[in-house]
Design an enzyme around this catalytic site. Sequence first.
Site, PDB file in Angstrom:
ATOM      1  N   ARG A   1       2.459 -22.038 -33.680  1.00  0.00           N
ATOM      2  CA  ARG A   1       1.363 -22.575 -34.507  1.00  0.00           C
ATOM      3  C   ARG A   1       0.132 -22.872 -34.147  1.00  0.00           C
ATOM      4  NH1 ARG A   1       1.696 -26.387 -38.133  1.00  0.00           N
ATOM      5  NH2 ARG A   1       0.541 -25.202 -39.705  1.00  0.00           N
TER       6      ARG A   1
ATOM      7  N   ARG B   1       6.573 -24.802 -46.252  1.00  0.00           N
ATOM      8  CA  ARG B   1       6.212 -25.513 -45.342  1.00  0.00           C
ATOM      9  C   ARG B   1       6.474 -27.055 -45.643  1.00  0.00           C
ATOM     10  NH1 ARG B   1       1.179 -27.903 -43.413  1.00  0.00           N
ATOM     11  NH2 ARG B   1       1.343 -28.828 -41.414  1.00  0.00           N
TER      12      ARG B   1
ATOM     13  N   GLU C   1       6.696 -22.314 -55.342  1.00  0.00           N
ATOM     14  CA  GLU C   1       7.209 -21.685 -54.035  1.00  0.00           C
ATOM     15  C   GLU C   1       6.862 -22.510 -52.823  1.00  0.00           C
ATOM     16  OE1 GLU C   1       5.958 -17.850 -53.949  1.00  0.00           O
ATOM     17  OE2 GLU C   1       6.372 -17.205 -55.800  1.00  0.00           O
ATOM     18  N   PRO C   2       7.268 -23.704 -52.793  1.00  0.00           N
ATOM     19  CA  PRO C   2       6.981 -24.607 -51.592  1.00  0.00           C
ATOM     20  C   PRO C   2       7.818 -23.969 -50.463  1.00  0.00           C
ATOM     21  CG  PRO C   2       8.493 -25.894 -52.907  1.00  0.00           C
ATOM     22  CD  PRO C   2       7.910 -24.540 -53.740  1.00  0.00           C
TER      23      PRO C   2
ATOM     24  N   TYR D   1      -2.844 -20.821 -35.293  1.00  0.00           N
ATOM     25  CA  TYR D   1      -4.011 -21.047 -36.016  1.00  0.00           C
ATOM     26  C   TYR D   1      -4.523 -22.495 -35.467  1.00  0.00           C
ATOM     27  CZ  TYR D   1       0.241 -20.096 -39.098  1.00  0.00           C
ATOM     28  OH  TYR D   1       1.356 -19.542 -39.537  1.00  0.00           O
TER      29      TYR D   1
ATOM     30  N   CYS E   1       3.092 -18.040 -18.906  1.00  0.00           N
ATOM     31  CA  CYS E   1       1.821 -17.366 -18.166  1.00  0.00           C
ATOM     32  C   CYS E   1       0.573 -17.078 -19.171  1.00  0.00           C
ATOM     33  CB  CYS E   1       1.945 -16.443 -17.319  1.00  0.00           C
ATOM     34  SG  CYS E   1       3.042 -17.190 -15.940  1.00  0.00           S
ATOM     35  N   GLU E   2       0.109 -17.830 -20.125  1.00  0.00           N
ATOM     36  CA  GLU E   2      -0.769 -17.706 -20.934  1.00  0.00           C
ATOM     37  C   GLU E   2      -1.697 -19.017 -21.239  1.00  0.00           C
ATOM     38  OE1 GLU E   2      -1.145 -14.887 -22.917  1.00  0.00           O
ATOM     39  OE2 GLU E   2       1.174 -13.813 -22.520  1.00  0.00           O
TER      40      GLU E   2
END
Length: 382
Positions: free
Chosen positions: A273, A238, A235-236, A277, A302-303
């Site tokens: 991403r 990415r 099940e690839p 992570y 604004c983070e």
Amino acid sequence: MHEAARRFGTPLYVYDAAELDAALGRVRAAFRDTRVYYAMKANPNLHLLRRLLAAGVGFECVSAGEIARAEQVGAAGERLIVNGPAKSAEEYQAGARLGATFIVDREEEVGLLPPGSRALVRVNPALEVSTHDHLATGAAQSKFGVSLAQVPGVLAALRAAGHTALGLHVHIGSAIRNADDFTAAFGRLRDLRAVTGPLEVLDAGGGWGLDADLGGIAREAHAAAAHFGAQLWVEPGRYLVAQAGTLLTQVVGTKHTGRDFVLVDAGMTELLRPMLYGAQHPVTALWEGRGQSVWDVAGPACESGDLLARAVTLPAPRPGDLLAIGEAGAYGAAMSSGYLTRSRPAEVLWTGEAWQLLRRRETPQDVWAAELTPEESQSAGY
């Protein structure tokens, strides 16, 4: 790339048809006659799904929406897997209607399956693997799968309930850097052979790093499947789409505080991403000269965490310059959001001859289309 930016604006997701085909070719060359299911969560664009289905690939779905996408492009039966740790009644019903195979993630799920289902039992091998904690789905503390000790009982319960217990499923995580992690997982599965007997299917999941030794992983997976007398499925997600995708973003300006920032028009709403992570994506300047210096690439939200990359060496940037953020074909568009009422970018495909628009850029009206006016709210009947 400059032509695409001029025609479709930025931010922009750009896909390369040749690389999509090449990635699937690498999987097929390594795994040979293995049945391939695309993990749709990586990128669910309908055009890409149709392209993969035409190439003989099935789909692994983890939501009612993904099942609906699979149905929309014509996938059903043996071309469809329904996965997930907390499936809804809607997902069971839709999967059963399409004849999908279900992946059983917990003991109690046996009693929730539609009558006469085909099922695989997801095994948690309790391994620490070489990836971010949020991506380590085969760790003992993760929410996925049943323990090695529970496997025989779940298989027996499936058969007693009248379901077809096809075999086992194991997916130990995503973006895994060390091929030995897969070897360890397959080794723990082999230990179950004495209690499970022969099986029809071993689903070895995906999660291979983009630079993984696919040949070595495939040999280990085939050996594990042969140990059970089983057909191998993979099940690839990415791996199939990441390198085919680029996020194009335009320089808005620069800023010098405690660090040097190049400010761009894409950020966490277009590529989550790095914030989620700590993922590192290659960054390429699409302009020349002007010396070299080190920059953090910062988005417009604004983070404080809205950074696409840190400590990237670039020529001196100017407003209007383009940056290409690589490996964005997976979990770029899929995880994009309307946070800050930002319009999701367009998606385009380079066919080798021309640009093809796959998804138009949202408008603000698209973002709030499901929100009701006071008059609509009163008449909605809820």
